[in-house]
Design a protein around this motif. Structure first.
Motif, PDB file in Angstrom:
ATOM      1  N   VAL A 189     -61.456  29.721 -48.523  1.00 28.49           N
ATOM      2  CA  VAL A 189     -60.353  29.077 -48.300  1.00 28.49           C
ATOM      3  C   VAL A 189     -59.733  29.207 -46.843  1.00 28.49           C
ATOM      4  N   THR A 190     -59.417  30.320 -46.644  1.00 29.30           N
ATOM      5  CA  THR A 190     -58.760  30.746 -45.158  1.00 29.30           C
ATOM      6  C   THR A 190     -59.720  30.418 -44.053  1.00 29.30           C
ATOM      7  N   MET A 191     -60.998  30.794 -44.397  1.00 29.96           N
ATOM      8  CA  MET A 191     -62.227  30.531 -43.635  1.00 29.96           C
ATOM      9  C   MET A 191     -62.213  29.094 -43.292  1.00 29.96           C
ATOM     10  N   ILE A 192     -62.397  28.178 -44.059  1.00 30.64           N
ATOM     11  CA  ILE A 192     -62.395  26.623 -44.115  1.00 30.64           C
ATOM     12  C   ILE A 192     -61.343  26.146 -43.215  1.00 30.64           C
ATOM     13  N   VAL A 193     -60.210  26.774 -43.613  1.00 29.12           N
ATOM     14  CA  VAL A 193     -58.847  26.157 -42.995  1.00 29.12           C
ATOM     15  C   VAL A 193     -59.102  26.626 -41.477  1.00 29.12           C
ATOM     16  N   MET A 194     -59.450  27.803 -41.213  1.00 31.76           N
ATOM     17  CA  MET A 194     -59.807  28.148 -39.843  1.00 31.76           C
ATOM     18  C   MET A 194     -60.709  27.368 -38.971  1.00 31.76           C
ATOM     19  N   MET A 195     -61.717  27.205 -39.558  1.00 35.02           N
ATOM     20  CA  MET A 195     -62.620  26.009 -39.112  1.00 35.02           C
ATOM     21  C   MET A 195     -62.163  24.740 -38.593  1.00 35.02           C
ATOM     22  N   LEU A 196     -61.440  24.191 -39.786  1.00 38.73           N
ATOM     23  CA  LEU A 196     -60.735  22.947 -39.367  1.00 38.73           C
ATOM     24  C   LEU A 196     -59.916  22.994 -38.618  1.00 38.73           C
ATOM     25  N   THR A 197     -59.001  23.910 -38.139  1.00 40.35           N
ATOM     26  CA  THR A 197     -58.007  23.782 -37.257  1.00 40.35           C
ATOM     27  C   THR A 197     -58.268  24.231 -35.763  1.00 40.35           C
ATOM     28  N   MET A 198     -59.565  25.114 -35.930  1.00 42.97           N
ATOM     29  CA  MET A 198     -60.181  25.283 -34.612  1.00 42.97           C
ATOM     30  C   MET A 198     -60.953  24.054 -34.045  1.00 42.97           C
ATOM     31  N   ARG A 199     -61.375  23.269 -34.986  1.00 43.81           N
ATOM     32  CA  ARG A 199     -62.103  21.999 -34.622  1.00 43.81           C
ATOM     33  C   ARG A 199     -60.816  21.161 -33.799  1.00 43.81           C
ATOM     34  N   GLY A 200     -59.870  20.948 -34.462  1.00 45.80           N
ATOM     35  CA  GLY A 200     -58.851  20.454 -34.097  1.00 45.80           C
ATOM     36  C   GLY A 200     -58.283  20.619 -32.694  1.00 45.80           C
ATOM     37  N   HIS A 201     -58.213  21.977 -32.363  1.00 49.29           N
ATOM     38  CA  HIS A 201     -57.599  22.531 -31.242  1.00 49.29           C
ATOM     39  C   HIS A 201     -58.940  22.167 -29.989  1.00 49.29           C
ATOM     40  N   GLY A 202     -60.091  22.151 -30.195  1.00 52.70           N
ATOM     41  CA  GLY A 202     -61.068  22.106 -29.257  1.00 52.70           C
ATOM     42  C   GLY A 202     -60.999  20.623 -28.861  1.00 52.70           C
ATOM     43  N   ALA A 203     -60.752  19.766 -29.945  1.00 53.56           N
ATOM     44  CA  ALA A 203     -60.995  18.195 -29.533  1.00 53.56           C
ATOM     45  C   ALA A 203     -59.439  18.059 -28.440  1.00 53.56           C
ATOM     46  N   ASN A 204     -58.546  18.433 -29.164  1.00 52.41           N
ATOM     47  CA  ASN A 204     -57.177  18.460 -28.190  1.00 52.41           C
ATOM     48  C   ASN A 204     -57.130  18.960 -26.779  1.00 52.41           C
ATOM     49  N   ALA A 205     -57.648  20.157 -26.525  1.00 46.52           N
ATOM     50  CA  ALA A 205     -57.923  20.883 -25.396  1.00 46.52           C
ATOM     51  C   ALA A 205     -58.724  19.950 -24.621  1.00 46.52           C
ATOM     52  N   ALA A 206     -59.790  19.667 -24.910  1.00 47.90           N
ATOM     53  CA  ALA A 206     -60.779  18.753 -24.193  1.00 47.90           C
ATOM     54  C   ALA A 206     -60.211  17.525 -23.703  1.00 47.90           C
ATOM     55  N   ASP A 207     -59.508  16.662 -24.512  1.00 40.71           N
ATOM     56  CA  ASP A 207     -58.783  15.605 -24.243  1.00 40.71           C
ATOM     57  C   ASP A 207     -57.503  15.841 -23.285  1.00 40.71           C
ATOM     58  N   ALA A 208     -56.871  16.707 -23.277  1.00 37.27           N
ATOM     59  CA  ALA A 208     -55.795  17.270 -22.549  1.00 37.27           C
ATOM     60  C   ALA A 208     -56.148  17.489 -21.022  1.00 37.27           C
ATOM     61  N   LYS A 209     -57.378  18.308 -20.648  1.00 39.27           N
ATOM     62  CA  LYS A 209     -57.546  18.578 -19.331  1.00 39.27           C
ATOM     63  C   LYS A 209     -58.204  17.378 -18.758  1.00 39.27           C
ATOM     64  N   PRO A 210     -58.084  17.014 -17.573  1.00 37.20           N
ATOM     65  CA  PRO A 210     -58.603  15.894 -16.950  1.00 37.20           C
ATOM     66  C   PRO A 210     -60.019  16.668 -16.432  1.00 37.20           C
ATOM     67  N   LYS A 211     -60.826  15.687 -16.493  1.00 35.11           N
ATOM     68  CA  LYS A 211     -62.337  15.926 -16.207  1.00 35.11           C
ATOM     69  C   LYS A 211     -62.405  15.884 -14.863  1.00 35.11           C
TER      70      LYS A 211
END
Length: 85
Positions: free
Chosen positions: A47-69
């Motif tokens: 369960v900890t690993m599933i939560v980790m994968m879900l939170t890492m996916r969320g951070h990656g999407a936010n980081a890509a949106d936050a940085k100007p291309k």
């Protein structure tokens, strides 16, 4: 985030507190709470690993949106036919 001992102990303590609260709050479900507790405690690392994968996916999407291309430079126009002098 890793499936570290500290993370699993924290999650186990939270799960035990939730199971204890459910045991006291719902007397009709006490048998279910007691029967499901060992199974839930055994699933702490997955369960900890599933939560980790879900939170890492969320951070990656936010980081890509936050940085100007960065803008790509315009390609140089080259003639299709090279003329010889």
């Amino acid at each position: 985030m890793k499936c570290s001992l500290k993370t699993m102990v924290t999650l186990a303590a939270t799960l035990l507190a939730a199971l204890g609260a459910a045991y006291v709050a719902f007397p009709a479900a006490q048998g279910f709470v007691v029967a499901s507790a060992p199974i839930l405690l055994a699933l702490i690392c997955p369960v900890t690993m599933i939560v980790m994968m879900l939170t890492m996916r969320g951070h990656g999407a936010n980081a890509a949106d936050a940085k100007p291309k960065a803008e790509m430079p315009a390609p140089r126009e080259t003639p299709d036919v090279v003329q010889e002098a």
